[in-house]
Write a protein that holds these residues in place. Structure first.
Motif, PDB file in Angstrom:
ATOM      1  N   MET A   1      43.748  52.575  29.787  1.00  0.00           N
ATOM      2  CA  MET A   1      43.326  51.276  30.281  1.00  0.00           C
ATOM      3  C   MET A   1      42.994  51.362  31.776  1.00  0.00           C
ATOM      4  O   MET A   1      43.646  52.110  32.510  1.00  0.00           O
ATOM      5  CB  MET A   1      44.428  50.230  30.042  1.00  0.00           C
ATOM      6  N   PRO A   2      42.010  50.610  32.244  1.00  0.00           N
ATOM      7  CA  PRO A   2      41.600  50.701  33.647  1.00  0.00           C
ATOM      8  C   PRO A   2      42.720  50.283  34.600  1.00  0.00           C
ATOM      9  O   PRO A   2      43.408  49.291  34.372  1.00  0.00           O
ATOM     10  CB  PRO A   2      40.418  49.728  33.736  1.00  0.00           C
ATOM     11  N   THR A   3      42.880  51.036  35.689  1.00  0.00           N
ATOM     12  CA  THR A   3      43.834  50.710  36.748  1.00  0.00           C
ATOM     13  C   THR A   3      43.099  50.730  38.073  1.00  0.00           C
ATOM     14  O   THR A   3      42.409  51.704  38.401  1.00  0.00           O
ATOM     15  CB  THR A   3      45.003  51.700  36.778  1.00  0.00           C
ATOM     16  N   VAL A   4      43.247  49.658  38.844  1.00  0.00           N
ATOM     17  CA  VAL A   4      42.570  49.497  40.131  1.00  0.00           C
ATOM     18  C   VAL A   4      43.633  49.337  41.205  1.00  0.00           C
ATOM     19  O   VAL A   4      44.568  48.544  41.048  1.00  0.00           O
ATOM     20  CB  VAL A   4      41.648  48.261  40.120  1.00  0.00           C
ATOM     21  N   ASN A   5      43.492  50.060  42.309  1.00  0.00           N
ATOM     22  CA  ASN A   5      44.382  49.918  43.454  1.00  0.00           C
ATOM     23  C   ASN A   5      43.612  49.285  44.605  1.00  0.00           C
ATOM     24  O   ASN A   5      42.572  49.810  45.027  1.00  0.00           O
ATOM     25  CB  ASN A   5      44.936  51.281  43.875  1.00  0.00           C
ATOM     26  N   VAL A  53      42.864  45.720  28.567  1.00  0.00           N
ATOM     27  CA  VAL A  53      43.836  45.281  29.567  1.00  0.00           C
ATOM     28  C   VAL A  53      43.571  46.022  30.867  1.00  0.00           C
ATOM     29  O   VAL A  53      43.536  47.255  30.900  1.00  0.00           O
ATOM     30  CB  VAL A  53      45.282  45.519  29.094  1.00  0.00           C
ATOM     31  N   VAL A  54      43.368  45.276  31.938  1.00  0.00           N
ATOM     32  CA  VAL A  54      43.068  45.836  33.255  1.00  0.00           C
ATOM     33  C   VAL A  54      44.288  45.629  34.150  1.00  0.00           C
ATOM     34  O   VAL A  54      44.858  44.528  34.191  1.00  0.00           O
ATOM     35  CB  VAL A  54      41.825  45.172  33.873  1.00  0.00           C
ATOM     36  N   THR A 110      43.530  40.476  30.527  1.00  0.00           N
ATOM     37  CA  THR A 110      42.715  40.916  29.396  1.00  0.00           C
ATOM     38  C   THR A 110      41.277  40.507  29.637  1.00  0.00           C
ATOM     39  O   THR A 110      40.977  39.317  29.814  1.00  0.00           O
ATOM     40  CB  THR A 110      43.221  40.298  28.080  1.00  0.00           C
ATOM     41  N   ALA A 111      40.381  41.494  29.659  1.00  0.00           N
ATOM     42  CA  ALA A 111      38.948  41.235  29.826  1.00  0.00           C
ATOM     43  C   ALA A 111      38.364  40.920  28.451  1.00  0.00           C
ATOM     44  O   ALA A 111      37.869  41.798  27.752  1.00  0.00           O
ATOM     45  CB  ALA A 111      38.265  42.434  30.464  1.00  0.00           C
ATOM     46  N   ALA A 112      38.441  39.647  28.074  1.00  0.00           N
ATOM     47  CA  ALA A 112      38.105  39.247  26.709  1.00  0.00           C
ATOM     48  C   ALA A 112      36.638  38.929  26.507  1.00  0.00           C
ATOM     49  O   ALA A 112      36.181  38.815  25.368  1.00  0.00           O
ATOM     50  CB  ALA A 112      38.953  38.032  26.299  1.00  0.00           C
ATOM     51  N   SER A 113      35.869  38.774  27.596  1.00  0.00           N
ATOM     52  CA  SER A 113      34.468  38.388  27.474  1.00  0.00           C
ATOM     53  C   SER A 113      33.621  39.216  28.420  1.00  0.00           C
ATOM     54  O   SER A 113      33.999  39.417  29.572  1.00  0.00           O
ATOM     55  CB  SER A 113      34.301  36.900  27.797  1.00  0.00           C
TER      56      SER A 113
END
Length: 398
Positions: A1-5, A53-54, A110-113
């Motif tokens: 899943m994407p992880t951004v710092n 999930v981001v 959650t990036a649902a769209s």
């Protein structure tokens, strides 16, 4: 899943009239300076049924609490718990869970769209948005495939949102007195913007390439480059606190998505296309717009009147100080005019330029000096000559 710092920090930006302005903003480099706008988060949805999930880890290097809001996203949590507004002595201090100075907080959503979205501080938003604590999120549909025209879409195959190139334009505004007061810890109540930005820059810096060395904290150009007949996806994101009437010359845009939702109605008998065309789009604060723009040109014909434009004879030309020819008019409008001062050359690659700008006159100035502010260009290049990387945002970036 994407992880951004991300780190919330400060820095300085430059304006074309020589000002250096203190800002707050986000960076994805530990120890880096604030960027305006913050780094763009681009994620591709997982296959159907699987949730995308981001995770965003925010470290606060500023001297007051900072938080993140994710408008349009679902199931937003902070440190594993549903986000909640924050109060002190029964006074609302933040719309969501915040990080105190020196702290790190972990958000998930959650990036649902698919579509275009904003992320922004939810703590003292009038102050912190004005200072620059915002950025954009692009969510790609799960079937997005950049090298397959059927699946290179904004909202998924079969949604009539195919495109050839794409550009993200994030609007904002700056009151330099407000920023100076924040820099020196002074009170400031009035608010009067003097600069209006697209992707953190004022015109004419908006038309410079990405990552020019003298704009280290404003890395993103807003120059749109295309070829005749192409479909260009233009994403507007209103990140400031004001509304801005933006419009391109040359053609209407077709709005296909609003606030990250496809303009299409699903019903028992099929679907109804709710997209619509506009010449001017009032880009609202906190809103996003996904649009398809095409250009065929007044009088343009790929055989008899193509791009590159046919230059007139020497009597209608001017000679630049390096010996380059310059043309003072447009063959499609049939008019000639005076050349602006200090112009070196027009149509260096045979391209044809159209403006994209705000229709609010103060917003196309830099502290009252025209031209400036929210203004950029759409450059139409000869077919087959534009570099493939132009208008190609990454499939994912985080």
């Amino acid at each position: 899943m994407p992880t951004v710092n991300l780190w919330a920090t400060d820095g300085y930006i430059s304006t074309p009239d020589g000002k250096s302005i203190y800002i707050w903003g986000f960076t994805d480099q530990e120890g880096g300076s604030a960027r305006l706008p913050g780094p763009t988060i681009i994620v591709k949805q997982e296959a159907p049924i699987t949730e995308t999930v981001v995770t965003v880890n925010l470290t606060n290097n500023l001297k007051e609490p900072v938080s993140l809001l994710f408008p349009g996203q679902e199931n937003v949590k902070a440190n594993g718990q549903p986000v909640q507004p924050q109060y002190e002595n029964d006074i609302l201090v933040s719309l969501t869970n915040h990080a105190l100075p020196g702290e790190t907080i972990t958000y998930t959503f959650t990036a649902a769209s698919p579509g275009t979205f904003l992320y922004e501080s939810g703590t003292n938003p009038f102050k912190q948005l004005q200072m620059g604590l915002y950025g954009a999120i692009i969510v790609r549909p799960c079937d997005y495939t950049p090298h397959d025209s059927q699946y290179k879409t904004a909202y998924g195959a079969g949604t009539d949102t195919e495109f050839n190139r794409e550009y993200l334009l994030i609007t904002g505004e700056i009151d330099p007195d407000f920023h100076q007061a924040v820099e020196y810890g002074q009170p400031y109540e009035a608010y009067k913007p003097r600069y209006w930005t697209i992707n953190g820059r004022c015109a004419g810096d908006t038309m410079l390439p990405d990552n020019v060395p003298h704009l280290p904290n404003q890395p993103c150009s807003s120059m749109i480059m295309m070829e005749p007949g192409e479909k260009v996806l233009i994403r507007y994101a209103g990140a400031g606190v004001e509304n801005h009437p933006l419009h391109p010359h040359g053609n209407h845009t077709r709005l296909v998505g609003l606030d990250g939702r496809l303009l299409r109605n699903q019903n028992g008998g099929g679907t109804t296309d709710l997209s619509y065309k506009r010449f001017t789009v009032l880009t609202g604060a906190g809103q996003t717009y996904d649009q398809i723009y095409t250009w065929t040109g007044l009088g343009y014909n790929p055989v008899t009147n193509p791009i590159p434009t046919t230059l007139p004879n020497l009597r209608n030309m001017a000679i630049g100080h390096l010996g380059w020819t310059m043309w003072s008019g447009s063959p499609y409008l049939g008019q000639k005019g005076e050349l602006p001062p200090d112009v070196v050359s027009y149509n260096q690659a045979g391209e044809y330029h159209l403006m994209l700008h705000s229709h609010a006159e103060p917003e196309i100035t830099n502290w009252g000096a025209f031209p400036g502010g929210m203004m950029t260009m759409i450059a139409v290049y000869p077919s087959g000559t534009l570099a493939p990387h132009q208008g190609m945002l990454p499939t994912e970036a985080y």
